[in-house]
Design an enzyme around this catalytic site. Sequence first.
Site, PDB file in Angstrom:
ATOM      1  N   GLU A  12     100.162  39.409  -5.409  1.00  0.00           N
ATOM      2  CA  GLU A  12     101.062  38.073  -5.393  1.00  0.00           C
ATOM      3  C   GLU A  12     101.110  37.778  -6.694  1.00  0.00           C
ATOM      4  O   GLU A  12     102.211  37.432  -7.330  1.00  0.00           O
ATOM      5  CB  GLU A  12     100.555  36.862  -4.390  1.00  0.00           C
TER       6      GLU A  12
ATOM      7  N   LYS B  91      90.892  36.334 -11.302  1.00  0.00           N
ATOM      8  CA  LYS B  91      89.725  36.919 -11.738  1.00  0.00           C
ATOM      9  C   LYS B  91      89.793  38.493 -11.974  1.00  0.00           C
ATOM     10  O   LYS B  91      89.534  39.000 -12.997  1.00  0.00           O
ATOM     11  CB  LYS B  91      88.554  36.549 -10.856  1.00  0.00           C
TER      12      LYS B  91
ATOM     13  N   HIS C 281      98.440   9.291  12.312  1.00  0.00           N
ATOM     14  CA  HIS C 281      99.632   9.300  13.137  1.00  0.00           C
ATOM     15  C   HIS C 281     100.194  10.932  13.366  1.00  0.00           C
ATOM     16  O   HIS C 281     101.264  10.874  13.589  1.00  0.00           O
ATOM     17  CB  HIS C 281     100.729   8.683  11.975  1.00  0.00           C
TER      18      HIS C 281
ATOM     19  N   LYS D  90      94.529  43.479   2.780  1.00  0.00           N
ATOM     20  CA  LYS D  90      94.965  44.057   1.430  1.00  0.00           C
ATOM     21  C   LYS D  90      95.269  45.536   1.449  1.00  0.00           C
ATOM     22  O   LYS D  90      96.375  46.133   1.044  1.00  0.00           O
ATOM     23  CB  LYS D  90      94.390  43.725   0.207  1.00  0.00           C
TER      24      LYS D  90
ATOM     25  N   GLY E 220      85.620  33.196  -7.400  1.00  0.00           N
ATOM     26  CA  GLY E 220      86.856  32.567  -7.661  1.00  0.00           C
ATOM     27  C   GLY E 220      86.683  31.254  -7.076  1.00  0.00           C
ATOM     28  O   GLY E 220      87.133  30.263  -7.967  1.00  0.00           O
ATOM     29  N   ARG E 221      86.151  31.049  -5.843  1.00  0.00           N
ATOM     30  CA  ARG E 221      86.350  29.742  -5.479  1.00  0.00           C
ATOM     31  C   ARG E 221      85.175  28.756  -5.908  1.00  0.00           C
ATOM     32  O   ARG E 221      85.256  27.512  -5.675  1.00  0.00           O
ATOM     33  CB  ARG E 221      85.949  29.622  -3.945  1.00  0.00           C
TER      34      ARG E 221
ATOM     35  N   GLU F 249      85.522  30.709   3.051  1.00  0.00           N
ATOM     36  CA  GLU F 249      85.441  32.162   2.545  1.00  0.00           C
ATOM     37  C   GLU F 249      83.987  32.289   1.973  1.00  0.00           C
ATOM     38  O   GLU F 249      83.767  33.412   1.896  1.00  0.00           O
ATOM     39  CB  GLU F 249      86.507  32.091   1.072  1.00  0.00           C
TER      40      GLU F 249
HETATM   41  O1  F6P Z   1      91.598  37.342  -1.594  1.00  0.00           O
HETATM   42  C1  F6P Z   1      90.760  36.271  -1.852  1.00  0.00           C
HETATM   43  C2  F6P Z   1      90.405  36.307  -3.165  1.00  0.00           C
HETATM   44  O2  F6P Z   1      89.870  37.264  -3.744  1.00  0.00           O
HETATM   45  C3  F6P Z   1      89.842  34.886  -3.385  1.00  0.00           C
HETATM   46  O3  F6P Z   1      88.384  34.867  -3.205  1.00  0.00           O
HETATM   47  C4  F6P Z   1      90.345  34.724  -4.766  1.00  0.00           C
HETATM   48  O4  F6P Z   1      89.801  33.262  -5.175  1.00  0.00           O
HETATM   49  C5  F6P Z   1      91.646  34.723  -4.717  1.00  0.00           C
HETATM   50  O5  F6P Z   1      91.786  36.219  -3.779  1.00  0.00           O
HETATM   51  C6  F6P Z   1      92.427  35.294  -6.004  1.00  0.00           C
HETATM   52  O6  F6P Z   1      91.769  36.254  -6.524  1.00  0.00           O
HETATM   53  P1  F6P Z   1      91.991  36.491  -8.147  1.00  0.00           P
HETATM   54  O7  F6P Z   1      91.492  35.422  -8.878  1.00  0.00           O
HETATM   55  O8  F6P Z   1      91.129  37.976  -8.463  1.00  0.00           O
HETATM   56  O9  F6P Z   1      93.453  36.730  -8.224  1.00  0.00           O
END
Ligand code: F6P
Length: 545
Positions: free
Chosen positions: A229, A223, A401, A533, A284-285, A370
């Site tokens: 990452e 987003k 289990h 971060k 995002g979620r 979150e």
């Molecule tokens: O760090 C948490 C977060 O911002 C989540 O809310 C989000 O889904 C994820 O990292 C990935 O963020 P992006 O879609 O901006 O890469």
Amino acid sequence: MTLSKSPPAPSKSFTSPRALQAWEKLERLALPGAVEHLRELLTDSQRSQAMSAKLHGLELDFSHQRVTPEVLSALAELGQASNLNLHIHSLFGGERVNVTEQRAALHVALRGQGIQNPPWGEAIQLQVATELERICNFVTRFESDQLLGFGGEPFTDVVNLGIGGSALGPLTCVQALEGFNQDSLAKAQRARVHFVSNVDAWSLWQTLKSLNPRTTLFIVQSKTFTTQETTLLAQSAQRWLQDHGCPLESLPLHMVAVTARADLALTQGFLPDQTFHFWDWVGGRYSVWSAIGLPVALAVGNENFKRLLAGARAMDEHFVSAPILQNIPILMGLLGVWNRNFLQAPTHHIATYAYRLRGLTPYIQQLDMESNGKGTHVNGSPVQVQTAPIVWGGLGIDGQHAYFQLIHQGEHLLAVDFIGVRQDPSCPLPLAKEHMQCLHLSMMAQAHAMAVGRDELHTRQEMQSNGLNGEAIDALAPHRSFKGNTPSSSLWLEELDAFSLGMLMALYEHKTFVQATIWGINPFDQWGVELGKTMANQLAMPLKP
Ligand code: F6P
């Protein structure tokens, strides 16, 4: 979509949930002994019938929750006193319910195609329709082998590079809809979709090592388009392509961007036709219904992706119109509050009894924790009530289990959602029906065992009937007794298909919203993720030239 009639005038000032009369009533109802043990409550043969709610083949059975009609009535009163109806209106009406970022949260608009007079307005309706059409056209071009790699061959594999909401929703759907990736298409098979979210190089290598660079397409899902990452994964993927003969100028053929920052993607060289957009009013979620769902459409086709949206919309219609104690998201939200705030259960367990739902628990973990892992009320004051429980769990059969021992005989009170599928005609194995029956019996038995337990008297009788002598019985009975009274809900899907999956995922979105409303917190921001971060960037500073 017809929202319920206009709600009462909103209360201007924030009222702490603890100050509500219904809250005090529920505290009294939660006192020890106020509600009988589940082993007594479940002797009522009508209970299961009375404590269930259904929608298009999805059924919630909450008879194994530690509630009585009096408790349910007080919970309904709490929902009304929390202005639930007004908040639902605000959510669907596109108001800035995300109060700290001053944004709407209109994931419901993403699945609202075809609705007359949408509460969120025609402008948004058109934006969503336009982007959905772009996604579907791209999928059609993929399926008709019009999308070619640097060697002129059509793509066969898609690698989703993204994390959190840019991975968990699509991953859950692609796994759940296994078996829906073949259909009448001439194409031997749809895209083989892979997901990489972790920045550990082994995570990416594990996927790339078996792929053909010439026929691999990467979707960079982010987003913000600034997640460290994901950025590094994308760089690594491009280096892999180049090391396998992809000319620099052909790299963009293999790269798709899905983001709210299309400007950043375009400046980084992504092709306009391969850059898909969603909006800052999509969390995002909560984003799987947007272009973030592109991997789903590539895996199972446009029609199944639209069925997923339709299922979510069916749950939306139910959410805005069903009476409070027949409203499945509201019921689950209220029961969650009862277990968390009144029975004081610190954790909430999700036990899925369908292998194809293995992605659901991690998805719900992000969605719930979150959204509602917050310590500040919407008015900026410290919370005066507990908020999100720790959500954990996974595939129920494996859990039996591994950690169900703690649930049955540990000292932690926790609540459980059991999620099962009644029939699954899609699995080709000859004994699939027997496997399904084993799943059903296990899920029902575990819910019942957790509820009724087995007191020491019955344990002694059981041991005696198995031929143990008095001394052994005296020694072992305390260890082999079960206190029971662990509350659970059982959610059943008639079948696991795109429509029912859409209902299920939207159900948990709305349950999360109901609980946030009652707790008086904002479920749509996530300030808590930024400190880590920031510190990572500060630590990296000396390393940078
Ligand atoms: O760090 C948490 C977060 O911002 C989540 O809310 C989000 O889904 C994820 O990292 C990935 O963020 P992006 O879609 O901006 O890469």
